[in-house]
Design a protein around this motif. Structure first.
Motif, short mmCIF file in Angstrom:
data_model
loop_
_atom_site.label_atom_id
_atom_site.label_comp_id
_atom_site.label_asym_id
_atom_site.label_seq_id
_atom_site.Cartn_x
_atom_site.Cartn_y
_atom_site.Cartn_z
N GLY A 199 -82.05 38.95 -3.44
CA GLY A 199 -81.35 40.22 -3.31
C GLY A 199 -80.83 40.81 -4.61
N HIS A 200 -81.27 40.25 -5.75
CA HIS A 200 -80.80 40.74 -7.04
C HIS A 200 -81.83 41.68 -7.67
CE1 HIS A 200 -77.68 37.78 -6.60
NE2 HIS A 200 -78.55 36.78 -6.61
N ASP A 201 -81.36 42.46 -8.63
CA ASP A 201 -82.23 43.40 -9.34
C ASP A 201 -82.70 42.72 -10.62
OD1 ASP A 201 -83.49 45.50 -10.58
OD2 ASP A 201 -81.92 46.96 -10.15
N ALA A 202 -83.96 42.36 -10.68
CA ALA A 202 -84.49 41.65 -11.85
C ALA A 202 -85.93 42.05 -12.08
CB ALA A 202 -84.39 40.15 -11.64
N GLN A 203 -86.29 42.16 -13.36
CA GLN A 203 -87.67 42.44 -13.71
C GLN A 203 -88.05 41.62 -14.94
OE1 GLN A 203 -88.10 46.31 -16.28
NE2 GLN A 203 -86.81 46.82 -14.51
N PHE A 204 -89.34 41.38 -15.08
CA PHE A 204 -89.84 40.58 -16.19
C PHE A 204 -90.80 41.38 -17.04
CE2 PHE A 204 -93.37 37.99 -17.83
CZ PHE A 204 -92.68 37.30 -18.80
N HIS A 205 -90.72 41.19 -18.37
CA HIS A 205 -91.66 41.78 -19.31
C HIS A 205 -92.23 40.68 -20.21
CE1 HIS A 205 -90.43 46.13 -18.88
NE2 HIS A 205 -89.43 45.52 -18.27
N HIS A 206 -93.52 40.69 -20.38
CA HIS A 206 -94.14 39.76 -21.33
C HIS A 206 -93.87 40.27 -22.74
CE1 HIS A 206 -97.31 38.08 -23.91
NE2 HIS A 206 -97.24 37.03 -23.12
N VAL A 207 -93.16 39.47 -23.53
CA VAL A 207 -92.78 39.86 -24.89
C VAL A 207 -92.99 38.68 -25.83
CG1 VAL A 207 -90.91 40.69 -26.38
CG2 VAL A 207 -91.06 41.49 -24.01
N ASP A 208 -93.60 38.94 -26.95
CA ASP A 208 -93.81 37.93 -27.99
C ASP A 208 -92.83 38.20 -29.13
OD1 ASP A 208 -94.64 36.12 -29.86
OD2 ASP A 208 -96.69 36.89 -30.03
N LEU A 209 -91.83 37.33 -29.29
CA LEU A 209 -90.82 37.53 -30.33
C LEU A 209 -91.40 37.43 -31.74
CD1 LEU A 209 -87.75 35.59 -28.90
CD2 LEU A 209 -88.07 38.07 -29.01
N ALA A 210 -92.59 36.88 -31.86
CA ALA A 210 -93.23 36.81 -33.17
C ALA A 210 -93.84 38.14 -33.58
CB ALA A 210 -94.31 35.73 -33.18
N SER A 211 -93.89 39.09 -32.64
CA SER A 211 -94.52 40.39 -32.90
C SER A 211 -93.48 41.50 -32.86
CB SER A 211 -95.61 40.66 -31.84
OG SER A 211 -96.01 42.01 -31.87
N GLU A 212 -93.27 42.15 -33.99
CA GLU A 212 -92.32 43.26 -34.04
C GLU A 212 -92.77 44.39 -33.12
OE1 GLU A 212 -89.95 45.96 -37.38
OE2 GLU A 212 -91.50 44.52 -37.99
N GLU A 213 -94.08 44.61 -33.05
CA GLU A 213 -94.62 45.66 -32.18
C GLU A 213 -94.32 45.36 -30.72
OE1 GLU A 213 -98.93 47.70 -30.98
OE2 GLU A 213 -98.81 46.22 -32.59
N SER A 214 -94.49 44.10 -30.30
CA SER A 214 -94.22 43.72 -28.92
C SER A 214 -92.75 43.93 -28.57
CB SER A 214 -94.61 42.25 -28.70
OG SER A 214 -94.31 41.83 -27.38
N VAL A 215 -91.86 43.53 -29.45
CA VAL A 215 -90.42 43.68 -29.21
C VAL A 215 -90.03 45.15 -29.18
CG1 VAL A 215 -88.11 43.20 -30.11
CG2 VAL A 215 -89.88 41.42 -30.20
N ALA A 216 -90.55 45.93 -30.12
CA ALA A 216 -90.22 47.36 -30.18
C ALA A 216 -90.68 48.08 -28.92
CB ALA A 216 -90.85 47.98 -31.41
N ARG A 217 -91.88 47.75 -28.45
CA ARG A 217 -92.42 48.38 -27.24
C ARG A 217 -91.54 48.03 -26.04
NH1 ARG A 217 -97.17 46.88 -28.05
NH2 ARG A 217 -97.12 44.92 -26.87
N PHE A 218 -91.13 46.78 -25.94
CA PHE A 218 -90.26 46.33 -24.86
C PHE A 218 -88.93 47.06 -24.88
CE2 PHE A 218 -86.89 43.02 -24.01
CZ PHE A 218 -86.88 43.17 -22.63
N ALA A 219 -88.30 47.10 -26.06
CA ALA A 219 -86.98 47.74 -26.17
C ALA A 219 -87.07 49.23 -25.83
CB ALA A 219 -86.43 47.54 -27.58
#
Length: 261
Positions: free
Chosen positions: A53-73
């Motif tokens: 019953g909680h509000d939760a979502q998941f995103h695949h993010v690679d912390l080694a990739s600045e592009e991946s983190v920026a896209r996620f944020a």
């Protein structure tokens, strides 16, 4: 922080301390956004939280990739605005190795994920928090932040995160953003249990050298993280809080040259 579906971002949310933090905030009524390179684990945690019953979502993010983190944020901020909390729990472990024997590629990998990954995630979300005038960032340090360890790269990185925590706290405090860190001791996560099972960690040594004679539970670290993000900790910023069942105090006490009869 109140409830009302305010957003908490948790990197490393697919397992261990990150998972425990995601569950703690979700159970308190926050909307939790998990990020991890482990898609199976991240989707499992998010699905279990939604089923409860909680509000939760998941995103695949690679912390080694600045592009991946920026896209996620960018996606999170565009959809929900600045989060009220960022928990930087993403990171990798290291087994004991001598300085002269360590592969520098391992050092680079640990630094890239544990330190640089924390930095780029903090920058990506911290800018929006500073603009909004509120927010709390929690970094994951370690007892190796305070003591030398044969986990050479891990120790150097976790020591650096303490300094990063203090620097961001000083810079972002005037903008209403608090930055703290927790320093867990031996915590019985899935990763720790795997190392025990493989013979890479001796649980008896951990227990006998800890003042409370036990491992830390992931949920206990999550409780401390929740407190540091809450309004009850409104005057606390720039600290690194050990959560170690007294390991730091006990090992110092036992190592002293004079012991009581």
């Amino acid at each position: 922080m109140g409830k009302n579906q305010e957003v908490i971002v948790v990197t490393g949310g697919a397992s261990g301390i990150g998972e425990a933090c995601a569950r703690r905030f979700a159970h308190a009524g926050y909307r939790v956004v998990l990020a991890d390179v482990n898609s199976d684990g991240g989707n499992r945690v998010a699905s279990e939280l939604r089923d409860a019953g909680h509000d939760a979502q998941f995103h695949h993010v690679d912390l080694a990739s600045e592009e991946s983190v920026a896209r996620f944020a960018s996606q999170v901020i565009e959809e929900s605005g600045a989060p009220v909390g960022l928990i930087n729990a993403g990171g990798i472990l290291q087994n004991a190795v001598r300085v002269l024997d360590m592969d520098l590629a391992e050092f680079d990998r640990l630094f890239q994920i544990n330190v640089r990954g924390t930095l780029i995630a903090s920058r990506a979300f911290g800018a929006a928090m500073c603009e909004a005038g509120h927010g709390s960032v929690i970094n994951l340090c370690s007892m190796t932040t305070f003591r030398s360890s044969a986990q050479v790269a891990y120790t150097v990185g976790k020591s650096g995160l303490k300094a990063l925590t203090e620097t961001m706290a000083a810079e972002w405090g005037p903008r209403g953003v608090r930055v703290n860190a927790v320093a867990p001791g031996y915590t019985l996560t899935q990763a720790m249990q795997a190392r025990i099972d493989s013979g890479q960690r001796d649980p008896a040594l951990v227990i006998e050298r800890s003042a409370l004679r036990r491992f830390v539970k992931p949920s206990e670290v999550a409780d401390a993280v929740f407190f540091l993000c809450s309004s009850e900790a409104a005057a606390i910023t720039g600290v690194t809080l050990p959560i170690d069942c007294g390991w730091l105090a006990s090992t110092a006490y036992l190592a002293f040259a004079s012991q009581p009869d």
